[in-house]
Enzyme design. Structure first.
Site, PDB file in Angstrom:
ATOM      1  N   HIS A   2      -2.950   6.663   3.675  1.00  0.00           N
ATOM      2  CA  HIS A   2      -3.219   5.226   3.800  1.00  0.00           C
ATOM      3  C   HIS A   2      -4.557   4.975   4.500  1.00  0.00           C
ATOM      4  O   HIS A   2      -5.304   4.071   4.140  1.00  0.00           O
ATOM      5  CB  HIS A   2      -2.059   4.581   4.576  1.00  0.00           C
TER       6      HIS A   2
ATOM      7  N   SER B  93       0.840  -1.209   0.000  1.00  0.00           N
ATOM      8  CA  SER B  93       0.000   0.000   0.000  1.00  0.00           C
ATOM      9  C   SER B  93       0.870   1.253   0.000  1.00  0.00           C
ATOM     10  O   SER B  93       0.608   2.200  -0.755  1.00  0.00           O
ATOM     11  CB  SER B  93      -0.892   0.032   1.242  1.00  0.00           C
TER      12      SER B  93
ATOM     13  N   ARG C 137       0.792   7.977   6.025  1.00  0.00           N
ATOM     14  CA  ARG C 137      -0.123   7.136   6.802  1.00  0.00           C
ATOM     15  C   ARG C 137      -1.533   7.734   6.814  1.00  0.00           C
ATOM     16  O   ARG C 137      -2.532   7.019   6.858  1.00  0.00           O
ATOM     17  CB  ARG C 137       0.399   6.890   8.224  1.00  0.00           C
TER      18      ARG C 137
END
Lengths: 213, 213
Positions: free
Chosen positions: B43, B15, B40
């Site tokens: 994400h 990812s 993040r």
């Protein structure tokens, strides 16, 4: 930039008015049944993309309402979604929210089977649950794939799937898989979603069903 | 659409590679220090808008790392953020996550003062806490405004503010208020954010500090 004077009790209502205005500006007309759910997803994300990608199977909203009214449980794949769902209202209808992700047995099974904990927790749920369940998946596409596989194998049939995992690996494909089945579902097509979105969808339904206190 | 074959342990890495590729395609270059945090957040949201709106005060990343290393607590305005933050790693450094939103006293004070529960919980935290605290605000702009007011009045100074409330009423203005102060902060400008984003920011820092087990 100035602060708007809004009473605490009126913040949510004012937010929904703004969402309504912006949907109108974008010429987006949401079906009446789906509107409170999609609007609450936009409310929790401030992201109008959801107005274009939220996908409902036929009569999905009626079906999820009927399930909650008849006391269905909700299974999630994250403790964040569990934290976000209004458990008090759900309990009024006899349901509870279950998340098996932190069970020590789940980590063990996932390691043995070479699958994710989310997938292992779906199989666990399929065995544990004794009444119809709504699966609210906000994180792991592998949870959706596991539900799909069990359906194909004829070993388990979820009563309803909220398919809103977020991310980059197999997220879009897992959502499309669910949409090929005849399971009643609410899915957000594409990469976006999340445990906050899963909780918002459940809460939107709960708030519509809420008995006046 | 086909499923990609990725081992469970490699999903997160894959990812982040996809996020990296897409940032490059969009010609977005993030500062080295901020990169793991902003990535993040992307994400957890699958939303590349954050690459443009995440805003860090000077040396913010070093400062939040130092605070966590010295055992600072984290105060959040939602139980969802509390559920999402990695409490195990935080505890290794001596910190814990606190959320006062569900305290019965908070609802009472909010009603008495005509403010939100989030604002009341900030004032409560300011009185309760005996060590420096990082405020991770993922929901209520009124929590940020309360922190700002206490700073202006000289009654309390947060050690660090993660300002990522989401929404439509005073959200942008409250974030800009925090950015006018000299409090070290990470803020996502605009309407977007959320408790998932607040948790992702804290976890990104924790994962970078994590001691090898």
């Amino acid at each position: 930039m100035n602060l708007e004077r809004v009473l605490p009790a009126e913040i949510e209502q004012r937010s929904f008015e703004i969402i309504e205005e912006e949907l109108a500006k974008r010429k987006i007309v949401l079906p009446e049944e789906e509107k409170p759910i999609t609007k609450r997803v936009i409310h929790t994300s401030a992201d109008f993309d959801y107005a274009e990608t939220m996908t409902y199977s036929d009569h999905a909203v009626d079906q999820i309402k009927d399930l909650i009214l008849s006391g269905a449980d909700i299974v999630t794949d994250t403790n964040m979604a569990l934290a976000g769902i209004n458990k008090k209202i759900l309990a009024e209808f006899g349901g509870e929210v279950r998340c098996f992700m932190a069970e020590p047995e789940i980590a063990k099974r996932a390691a043995e089977q070479g699958c994710t904990r989310a997938a292992a927790s779906m199989e666990w749920a399929a065995k544990e649950l004794t009444k119809p369940a709504i699966f609210a998946i906000g994180n792991a596409p592998t949870a959706l794939i596991s539900l799909y596989d069990m359906l194909e194998e004829g070993t388990y049939r979820p009563a309803f799937v909220i398919g809103v995992p977020v991310g980059f690996v197999n997220v879009e494909a897992a959502k499309e898989l669910i949409l090929t089945t005849d399971i009643p579902c609410i899915v957000n097509r594409g990469r976006k979603g999340g445990s906050n979105v899963a909780a918002a969808i459940v809460n939107a339904v709960l708030y519509q069903l809420q008995r006046p206190s």
